[in-house]
Design a protein around this motif. Structure first.
Motif, mmCIF file in Angstrom:
data_model
loop_
_atom_site.group_PDB
_atom_site.id
_atom_site.type_symbol
_atom_site.label_atom_id
_atom_site.label_comp_id
_atom_site.label_asym_id
_atom_site.label_seq_id
_atom_site.Cartn_x
_atom_site.Cartn_y
_atom_site.Cartn_z
ATOM 1 N N PHE A 247 35.835 -33.124 48.257
ATOM 2 C CA PHE A 247 34.939 -32.895 47.123
ATOM 3 C C PHE A 247 35.652 -32.153 46.002
ATOM 4 O O PHE A 247 35.028 -31.383 45.271
ATOM 5 C CB PHE A 247 33.700 -32.129 47.595
ATOM 6 N N ALA A 248 36.946 -32.410 45.858
ATOM 7 C CA ALA A 248 37.734 -31.789 44.794
ATOM 8 C C ALA A 248 37.149 -32.038 43.402
ATOM 9 O O ALA A 248 37.166 -31.121 42.560
ATOM 10 C CB ALA A 248 39.184 -32.279 44.866
ATOM 11 N N PRO A 249 36.611 -33.243 43.090
ATOM 12 C CA PRO A 249 36.035 -33.428 41.759
ATOM 13 C C PRO A 249 34.882 -32.484 41.458
ATOM 14 O O PRO A 249 34.600 -32.200 40.293
ATOM 15 C CB PRO A 249 35.554 -34.890 41.795
ATOM 16 N N VAL A 250 34.219 -31.996 42.503
ATOM 17 C CA VAL A 250 33.093 -31.081 42.301
ATOM 18 C C VAL A 250 33.584 -29.641 42.163
ATOM 19 O O VAL A 250 33.185 -28.916 41.250
ATOM 20 C CB VAL A 250 32.084 -31.194 43.464
ATOM 21 N N VAL A 251 34.470 -29.206 43.062
ATOM 22 C CA VAL A 251 34.902 -27.801 43.038
ATOM 23 C C VAL A 251 35.865 -27.514 41.894
ATOM 24 O O VAL A 251 36.061 -26.356 41.524
ATOM 25 C CB VAL A 251 35.532 -27.387 44.389
ATOM 26 N N THR A 252 36.470 -28.547 41.315
ATOM 27 C CA THR A 252 37.384 -28.328 40.182
ATOM 28 C C THR A 252 36.695 -28.524 38.838
ATOM 29 O O THR A 252 37.359 -28.436 37.802
ATOM 30 C CB THR A 252 38.588 -29.292 40.266
ATOM 31 N N VAL A 253 35.404 -28.772 38.868
ATOM 32 C CA VAL A 253 34.711 -29.074 37.618
ATOM 33 C C VAL A 253 34.650 -27.860 36.703
ATOM 34 O O VAL A 253 34.517 -27.991 35.486
ATOM 35 C CB VAL A 253 33.292 -29.616 37.923
ATOM 36 N N GLU A 254 34.774 -26.665 37.265
ATOM 37 C CA GLU A 254 34.719 -25.433 36.483
ATOM 38 C C GLU A 254 35.800 -24.483 36.988
ATOM 39 O O GLU A 254 35.865 -24.193 38.183
ATOM 40 C CB GLU A 254 33.339 -24.784 36.620
ATOM 41 N N PRO A 255 36.678 -23.977 36.107
ATOM 42 C CA PRO A 255 37.743 -23.062 36.547
ATOM 43 C C PRO A 255 37.221 -21.840 37.296
ATOM 44 O O PRO A 255 37.902 -21.319 38.184
ATOM 45 C CB PRO A 255 38.423 -22.661 35.229
ATOM 46 N N ALA A 256 36.020 -21.388 36.965
ATOM 47 C CA ALA A 256 35.475 -20.204 37.638
ATOM 48 C C ALA A 256 35.273 -20.453 39.127
ATOM 49 O O ALA A 256 35.438 -19.544 39.954
ATOM 50 C CB ALA A 256 34.149 -19.803 36.985
ATOM 51 N N VAL A 257 34.913 -21.686 39.503
ATOM 52 C CA VAL A 257 34.734 -22.009 40.915
ATOM 53 C C VAL A 257 36.077 -21.938 41.637
ATOM 54 O O VAL A 257 36.179 -21.393 42.748
ATOM 55 C CB VAL A 257 34.105 -23.403 41.079
ATOM 56 N N MET A 258 37.110 -22.472 41.006
ATOM 57 C CA MET A 258 38.438 -22.429 41.615
ATOM 58 C C MET A 258 38.940 -20.988 41.758
ATOM 59 O O MET A 258 39.573 -20.628 42.760
ATOM 60 C CB MET A 258 39.419 -23.258 40.788
ATOM 61 N N LEU A 259 38.638 -20.153 40.768
ATOM 62 C CA LEU A 259 38.997 -18.745 40.889
ATOM 63 C C LEU A 259 38.256 -18.094 42.056
ATOM 64 O O LEU A 259 38.807 -17.253 42.774
ATOM 65 C CB LEU A 259 38.683 -18.000 39.591
ATOM 66 N N GLY A 260 36.998 -18.496 42.232
ATOM 67 C CA GLY A 260 36.235 -17.986 43.367
ATOM 68 C C GLY A 260 36.863 -18.384 44.687
ATOM 69 O O GLY A 260 36.924 -17.575 45.630
ATOM 70 N N VAL A 261 37.340 -19.622 44.771
ATOM 71 C CA VAL A 261 38.009 -20.086 45.994
ATOM 72 C C VAL A 261 39.279 -19.278 46.233
ATOM 73 O O VAL A 261 39.594 -18.902 47.370
ATOM 74 C CB VAL A 261 38.322 -21.599 45.899
ATOM 75 N N VAL A 262 40.027 -19.000 45.170
ATOM 76 C CA VAL A 262 41.238 -18.177 45.298
ATOM 77 C C VAL A 262 40.889 -16.797 45.850
ATOM 78 O O VAL A 262 41.554 -16.282 46.758
ATOM 79 C CB VAL A 262 41.944 -18.046 43.933
ATOM 80 N N LEU A 263 39.824 -16.199 45.328
ATOM 81 C CA LEU A 263 39.463 -14.844 45.738
ATOM 82 C C LEU A 263 39.012 -14.793 47.199
ATOM 83 O O LEU A 263 39.432 -13.909 47.953
ATOM 84 C CB LEU A 263 38.368 -14.295 44.815
ATOM 85 N N VAL A 264 38.156 -15.725 47.606
ATOM 86 C CA VAL A 264 37.684 -15.695 49.001
ATOM 87 C C VAL A 264 38.816 -16.045 49.957
ATOM 88 O O VAL A 264 38.904 -15.496 51.067
ATOM 89 C CB VAL A 264 36.475 -16.630 49.209
ATOM 90 N N GLY A 265 39.703 -16.952 49.531
ATOM 91 C CA GLY A 265 40.848 -17.285 50.366
ATOM 92 C C GLY A 265 41.792 -16.105 50.504
ATOM 93 O O GLY A 265 42.258 -15.793 51.611
ATOM 94 N N ALA A 266 42.065 -15.420 49.393
ATOM 95 C CA ALA A 266 42.969 -14.267 49.431
ATOM 96 C C ALA A 266 42.362 -13.138 50.264
ATOM 97 O O ALA A 266 43.068 -12.482 51.046
ATOM 98 C CB ALA A 266 43.253 -13.780 48.017
ATOM 99 N N ALA A 267 41.056 -12.904 50.115
ATOM 100 C CA ALA A 267 40.393 -11.843 50.879
ATOM 101 C C ALA A 267 40.501 -12.105 52.379
ATOM 102 O O ALA A 267 40.749 -11.182 53.172
ATOM 103 C CB ALA A 267 38.931 -11.727 50.459
ATOM 104 N N SER A 268 40.328 -13.346 52.784
ATOM 105 C CA SER A 268 40.405 -13.672 54.209
ATOM 106 C C SER A 268 41.852 -13.632 54.701
ATOM 107 O O SER A 268 42.107 -13.208 55.833
ATOM 108 C CB SER A 268 39.807 -15.055 54.470
ATOM 109 N N ALA A 269 42.784 -14.078 53.870
ATOM 110 C CA ALA A 269 44.196 -14.029 54.269
ATOM 111 C C ALA A 269 44.635 -12.592 54.503
ATOM 112 O O ALA A 269 45.275 -12.272 55.516
ATOM 113 C CB ALA A 269 45.067 -14.686 53.199
#
Length: 492
Positions: free
Chosen positions: A241-263
């Motif tokens: 579902f990349a076309p959906v999650v990349t539709v707004e840069p803020a969503v991608m930043l959110g993915v970066v933050l949750v991924g970094a927090a878990s890492a």
């Protein structure tokens, strides 16, 4: 089952008779045949450069064939291992039926183009895995762990269902491929948020990691399948579902933050674990964070590469976990805790060379975009691995220092080659080829990784008793799943 009325019996496991061994043997052969068919499909996709589909139902593209190949290989290994591991068990047929069903469901999931079929496969995958977690009969803890996992997986399926229904209502699309033209709107953003949280739950990211740490009641082959395959579903969901999650840069930043927090959280939780499987579980939490972080940076090919290579590593680690339990005195090959000036220089130079080699072979990190952060993660990974080698005291310094670049640099080259193959297979999928633009958030994430790494490697974080207690509490399984008495699991 008191343990006082019957003597404990230790001896070789009974070899199952032909009747009982028939189903496991048949399903094991079937999985390996599926792996052979997947290799054929992978070669055909690479040769032809295009996939095939049943319109509105399934679409076999590059992502499908590479995941088919990985899933059936892991499934074959687990089936083969479990034939001996489960020998003599009264429930061996039920176990093999569930493991084979799980493999089939995942094969459907990665090929599904219909939104309804995708959701049904996602739901079935979670229910089968929850059943495997609670597989052992007679253990209240196993039943509790299975029930806990089932609640998490049902919540994930509900989030996914709401997200897909919202996308259908907003766009009118009934297929995954039909969402390629999704545009930014409030319903689409809400659906993207639902997809991200569903991925977080399924991949056991912080704070949804409790179900994974509570799942140690599962038989070891099921744990291997879980950590090598099931938790990767979050990354697969975001790529699909990349076309959906990349539709707004803020969503991608959110993915970066949750991924970094878990890492980062997984790395810290791992430091307070005292058992082998608990350590592996926290490692998985961190690695799944890395996977989502790579997706959030726009490198979906790197996320798929990561889940495949991590699957190989973690499947081996779980299947070999029994050999990690030591019954001997220290033999002098342990970590001596020191590095020294020469060791620091070797580690630093090897890490920088590894980052440069990765950038040169993949082209990531050579421009002013999120590729710099990806290359930086490679550098930190090399630093960690090299430090473990340098600190071993069982061999001479010359051997240790020479082994670091001789092992690390070829490993980076292999990783870059696999990444290139995967990226080539994903070519043509919508919205998976563009790195994200750098923002101050990315700089903060890079700083957090660097500071956390320093804190862990230097042991500074251990000075805070409050932090230790919080990490210890956060890394605990659910209380009802804990085995605290040998009578709880003494079969004799």
């Amino acid at each position: 089952m008191t343990g006082d009325e019957q003597p404990t019996t230790v001896g070789q496991l009974p070899t199952p008779d032909r009747e009982r061994a028939r189903l496991p043997a048949t399903l094991t052969r079937a999985v390996w045949l599926l792996w052979g068919a997947s290799l054929v499909a992978l070669a055909a996709r690479w040769w032809r450069g295009e996939g095939w589909e049943l319109p509105g139902l399934v679409a076999v593209d590059g992502l499908t064939v590479v995941l088919w190949t990985a899933v059936t290989f892991f499934g074959g290994i687990v089936h083969s291992y479990a034939r001996r591991y489960m020998a003599g068990s009264r429930t061996i047929d039920r176990f093999f039926g569930r493991v084979f069903a799980f493999t089939l469901v995942v094969l459907v999931l990665v090929a599904a183009d219909s939104l309804v079929l995708f959701w049904l496969a996602w739901l079935a995958m979670g229910l089968v895995m929850a059943d495997l977690i609670g597989h052992v009969e007679g253990w209240a803890q196993a039943r509790a762990a299975g029930a806990l996992a089932q609640r998490y997986f049902l919540a994930s399926s509900a989030l996914l269902g709401v997200a897909l229904a919202t996308l259908w209502w907003e766009t009118g699309a009934t297929t995954v491929s039909g969402l390629a033209g999704a545009t930014s709107s409030t319903p689409v953003l809400l659906a993207a948020g639902g997809l991200v949280v569903a991925a977080m739950v399924q991949s056991a990211l912080v704070p949804f990691h409790t179900w994974l740490l509570s799942s140690m009641t599962a038989p070891t082959p099921a744990s291997a399948l879980m950590h090598a395959g099931f938790v990767n579903a979050g990354g697969i969901l975001l790529v699909r579902f990349a076309p959906v999650v990349t539709v707004e840069p803020a969503v991608m930043l959110g993915v970066v933050l949750v991924g970094a927090a878990s890492a980062l959280g997984g790395k810290l939780l791992k430091t307070v674990q005292t058992d082998v499987k608990g350590t592996l579980g926290c490692s998985t939490v961190g690695q799944m964070g890395f996977m989502l972080l790579q997706a959030g940076l726009g490198f979906f090919g790197a996320a798929i590469t990561h889940l495949i290579l991590h699957g190989f590593y973690k499947a081996y680690q779980f299947l070999a976990s029994g050999s990690r339990v030591e019954h001997t005195a220290p033999n002098g090959t342990s970590d001596d805790g020191s590095t020294g000036a020469v060791g620091v220089a070797v580690i630093a130079l090897t890490a920088l060379a590894g980052g440069g080699l990765f950038a040169a072979l993949t082209g990531k990190g050579t421009a002013l975009d999120s590729g710099l952060l990806l290359a930086g993660l490679v550098v930190l990974t090399v630093v960690h691995a090299a430090r473990e080698v340098v600190r071993q005291s069982g061999v001479t310094a010359a051997v240790r220092y020479g082994a670091v670049p001789l092992v690390a640099l070829p490993a980076i080259a292999v990783y870059a080659a696999v990444y290139g193959v995967v990226e080539g297979l994903l070519h043509g999928l919508p919205a998976v080829g563009e790195p994200a633009a750098l923002t101050p958030v990315h700089a903060l994430v890079a700083a957090a990784f660097f500071l956390t790494y320093l804190a862990v490697e230097t042991g500074v974080y251990r000075r805070s008793e409050r932090l230790y207690v919080r990490l210890l509490n956060a890394g605990q399984p659910a209380r009802e799943t804990l085995l605290t008495d040998t009578e709880d699991y003494n079969e004799y």
